[in-house]
Motif scaffolding. Structure first.
Motif, PDB file in Angstrom:
ATOM      1  N   LEU A 217       0.827  -1.207   0.000  1.00 10.57           N
ATOM      2  CA  LEU A 217       0.000   0.000   0.000  1.00 10.57           C
ATOM      3  C   LEU A 217       0.864   1.261   0.000  1.00 10.57           C
ATOM      4  O   LEU A 217       0.565   2.254  -0.706  1.00 10.57           O
ATOM      5  N   ILE A 218       1.944   1.253   0.787  1.00 15.77           N
ATOM      6  CA  ILE A 218       2.835   2.414   0.809  1.00 15.77           C
ATOM      7  C   ILE A 218       3.473   2.634  -0.549  1.00 15.77           C
ATOM      8  O   ILE A 218       3.557   3.782  -1.064  1.00 15.77           O
TER       9      ILE A 218
ATOM     10  N   ALA B 174       0.916   4.008  -2.924  1.00 10.07           N
ATOM     11  CA  ALA B 174       0.632   5.427  -2.650  1.00 10.07           C
ATOM     12  C   ALA B 174       1.741   6.325  -3.184  1.00 10.07           C
ATOM     13  O   ALA B 174       1.480   7.408  -3.749  1.00 10.07           O
TER      14      ALA B 174
ATOM     15  N   TRP C 238       1.292   9.171  -5.971  1.00  9.92           N
ATOM     16  CA  TRP C 238       1.656  10.557  -5.662  1.00  9.92           C
ATOM     17  C   TRP C 238       2.598  11.115  -6.705  1.00  9.92           C
ATOM     18  O   TRP C 238       2.423  12.245  -7.185  1.00  9.92           O
TER      19      TRP C 238
END
Length: 263
Positions: free
Chosen positions: A228-229, A232, A236
């Motif tokens: 998930l990181i 993300a 971004w």
């Protein structure tokens, strides 16, 4: 004529001497030992009976006619039952092997005498209890030796010995630290067994399935969080690039535009 007289004289002399010759031959025949006889041979027709037999003699004059020997076989109980008894030394509260052998005719393993110290038992496992009121406590399991045993003792390093009955093959010994030495000892009226490599072991707790499941869940959660990181971060960066392109396109779209005013 003279020769005829001589012949008659010789004939009379022979006839007069013949009774002595006959008696000499008779006495020689009477004094000679009887012909040797062969020893008696007994042929048994049935081994299961001690009275059913007959005596046979060999004929001195006819050596070719010998009696026929009948060979019989007697099947014993040992030949009929050569399998081992269904008796495990690692199970407790079993029927004694002697009773099983008496009932079925099977064979029991050899046991040392009752007036000799027993052989050492064999530790089967040390495992913690996972359910019930004794959850977390350690249970020891062992296999009986081929000896006469009246009791068993469990020797724990740094603790007092625990005693169990002769029919027991397991015992609850409480909580143990990792690496604690545990020995099982067999006892009878003649003494006790000597500790050996297979009658002693050190406690090494096994990995439970729930521990493995917990570790798997934790590992999966950490992996999912990392994914998930990463996602993300990628999103971004993508948004930043998209915004930069949009700003660049808006500045180049009207060449007459100037911050100083119109031309």
């Amino acid at each position: 004529m003279t020769s005829l007289r001589k012949n008659l004289a010789v004939l009379l002399l022979f006839l007069s001497a013949s009774p002595f010759l006959h008696s000499d031959l008779s006495s020689h025949a009477a004094s000679s030992p009887p012909p040797a006889t062969r020893p008696r041979i007994i042929f048994m027709n049935d081994l299961s009976s001690d009275d059913n037999f007959e005596d046979d003699y060999l004929d001195n004059d006819n050596h070719s006619s010998l009696p026929e020997v009948v060979h019989t076989m007697k099947t014993t109980k040992l030949q009929l039952h050569t399998q081992l008894c269904q008796h495990s030394p690692c199970l407790e509260n079993q029927e004694p092997c002697k009773l099983i052998s008496k009932r079925t005719g099977c064979l029991c393993p050899g046991f040392s005498a009752a007036n000799e110290p027993p052989h050492a038992p064999r530790i089967h496992m040390l495992q913690p209890i996972s359910k019930g009121d004794n959850r977390g406590k350690i249970e020891v399991q062992w296999c009986a030796p081929s000896s006469v045993v009246s009791a068993y003792k469990v020797l724990i390093e740094g603790s007092e010995a625990l005693e169990f009955q002769e029919v027991s093959r397991r015992g609850l010994i409480g909580f143990l630290e990792v690496g604690t030495k545990v020995c099982v000892e067999a006892v009878n009226s003649a003494g006790h067994s000597v500790a050996s490599d297979f009658s002693c072991t050190r406690y090494d707790p096994p990995e439970f399935a729930d521990h493995k499941l917990l570790a798997g869940v934790i590992g999966g959660g950490v992996a999912l969080l990392l994914l998930l990181i990463i996602a993300a971060l990628i999103l971004w960066k993508y948004q930043l690039r998209k915004k930069a392109k949009r700003d660049s396109a808006d500045g180049l779209g009207n060449p007459s535009y100037s911050t100083e005013g119109t031309l």
